[in-house]
Design an enzyme around this catalytic site. Sequence first.
Site, PDB file in Angstrom:
ATOM      1  N   LYS A 204      65.569  -9.447 -26.434  1.00  0.00           N
ATOM      2  CA  LYS A 204      65.116 -10.593 -27.220  1.00  0.00           C
ATOM      3  C   LYS A 204      66.060 -10.902 -28.380  1.00  0.00           C
ATOM      4  O   LYS A 204      66.846 -10.089 -28.814  1.00  0.00           O
ATOM      5  CB  LYS A 204      63.659 -10.393 -27.656  1.00  0.00           C
ATOM      6  CG  LYS A 204      62.748 -10.641 -26.435  1.00  0.00           C
ATOM      7  CD  LYS A 204      61.286 -10.655 -26.727  1.00  0.00           C
ATOM      8  CE  LYS A 204      60.548 -10.991 -25.409  1.00  0.00           C
ATOM      9  NZ  LYS A 204      59.128 -10.719 -25.493  1.00  0.00           N
ATOM     10  N   ARG A 244      57.773  -3.705 -21.346  1.00  0.00           N
ATOM     11  CA  ARG A 244      58.248  -4.671 -20.347  1.00  0.00           C
ATOM     12  C   ARG A 244      59.750  -4.837 -20.546  1.00  0.00           C
ATOM     13  O   ARG A 244      60.175  -5.315 -21.602  1.00  0.00           O
ATOM     14  CB  ARG A 244      57.501  -5.997 -20.574  1.00  0.00           C
ATOM     15  CG  ARG A 244      57.808  -7.074 -19.570  1.00  0.00           C
ATOM     16  CD  ARG A 244      56.999  -8.333 -19.873  1.00  0.00           C
ATOM     17  NE  ARG A 244      57.358  -9.410 -18.983  1.00  0.00           N
ATOM     18  CZ  ARG A 244      58.423 -10.177 -19.110  1.00  0.00           C
ATOM     19  NH1 ARG A 244      59.242 -10.002 -20.117  1.00  0.00           N
ATOM     20  NH2 ARG A 244      58.668 -11.137 -18.225  1.00  0.00           N
TER      21      ARG A 244
HETATM   22  N1  PMM Z   1      58.122 -11.845 -22.814  1.00  0.00           N
HETATM   23  C1  PMM Z   1      58.621 -12.755 -21.976  1.00  0.00           C
HETATM   24  C2  PMM Z   1      57.927 -13.141 -20.819  1.00  0.00           C
HETATM   25  N2  PMM Z   1      56.732 -12.609 -20.521  1.00  0.00           N
HETATM   26  N3  PMM Z   1      54.988 -11.119 -21.052  1.00  0.00           N
HETATM   27  C3  PMM Z   1      54.449 -10.210 -21.880  1.00  0.00           C
HETATM   28  N4  PMM Z   1      53.242  -9.671 -21.582  1.00  0.00           N
HETATM   29  N5  PMM Z   1      55.082  -9.806 -23.013  1.00  0.00           N
HETATM   30  C4  PMM Z   1      56.295 -10.308 -23.375  1.00  0.00           C
HETATM   31  O1  PMM Z   1      56.814  -9.910 -24.442  1.00  0.00           O
HETATM   32  C5  PMM Z   1      56.896 -11.290 -22.532  1.00  0.00           C
HETATM   33  C6  PMM Z   1      56.196 -11.663 -21.359  1.00  0.00           C
HETATM   34  C7  PMM Z   1      59.957 -13.376 -22.289  1.00  0.00           C
HETATM   35  O2  PMM Z   1      61.022 -12.580 -21.858  1.00  0.00           O
HETATM   36  P1  PMM Z   1      61.825 -12.835 -20.457  1.00  0.00           P
HETATM   37  O3  PMM Z   1      62.116 -14.313 -20.387  1.00  0.00           O
HETATM   38  O4  PMM Z   1      63.029 -12.002 -20.541  1.00  0.00           O
HETATM   39  O5  PMM Z   1      60.944 -12.435 -19.318  1.00  0.00           O
END
Ligand code: PMM
Length: 253
Positions: A204, A244
Amino acid sequence: MGILNLTPDSFSDGGQFESVKSAVDAATSMVARGAHIIDIGGESTRPGAERISLETELARVIPVIEQISAQGIYVSIDTMRSEVAAAAISAGARMVNDVSGGLADPDMFNVVANLGVPIVIMHWRGPSKTMQENIHYDNSVAEVCTELQDRAKAALNAGIDRGNIILDPGIGFGKEAENNWELLRNIEALLALGYPLLVGVSRKRFLGSLLADAEGVPRDVGARDIASAAASAYLLQRGVWGVRVHDVEATSD
Ligand code: PMM
């Protein structure tokens, strides 16, 4: 939880998983490196992202979920739409991950209650398109805790079992870097809500800023995995239920 974004525009691994086969290979490889859950999403939540149609979202995720679930892999569906959640569970997914915490689709909690599966309820203050505009917290930790507790109550009222609720502070969603750090420093306050906690820090922007070079240029998305693994290890040591991540191997190590 290993991340499998099936979006052409996702900020961190966009465009790599255009065919079903490469998506299945990526999932298998994350499991081999220690992932327990593969989180599959078809809609980008990158700041500024536009919504896509229901049809596009379904077309991106369902064929991949069918193949990956058929291999016995535990799949979670990253969606804000109850129709996608229901179709994904029919296709073999076993958990729902809603970054809007049930706010984007008023039917989400009822549908998940009927499906009887676990749901990740993430802290969210509005759609990706505008989420980084007008960010204001007087006390980010207290406000995120209160707002998550309210969403958990709404989920319980809709009939979702207490044991099927997982909370997530939503790092980077409607939050400045300083808010993210406050939440990570005070993770015990979130743990005290009494639900399992999932946290996503992987790649992030606030980590890019932390690792900026001498001229202040943020570290590239592709070079944030060591910081991501370190932050994830810190969180796991404090007692979070899951992290995650993109780089499963570094995180497992
Ligand atoms: N961050 C992203 C997408 N989905 N879901 C949860 N539960 N928590 C998160 O912090 C989260 C998520 C954005 O990151 P990405 O685009 O790299 O998937």
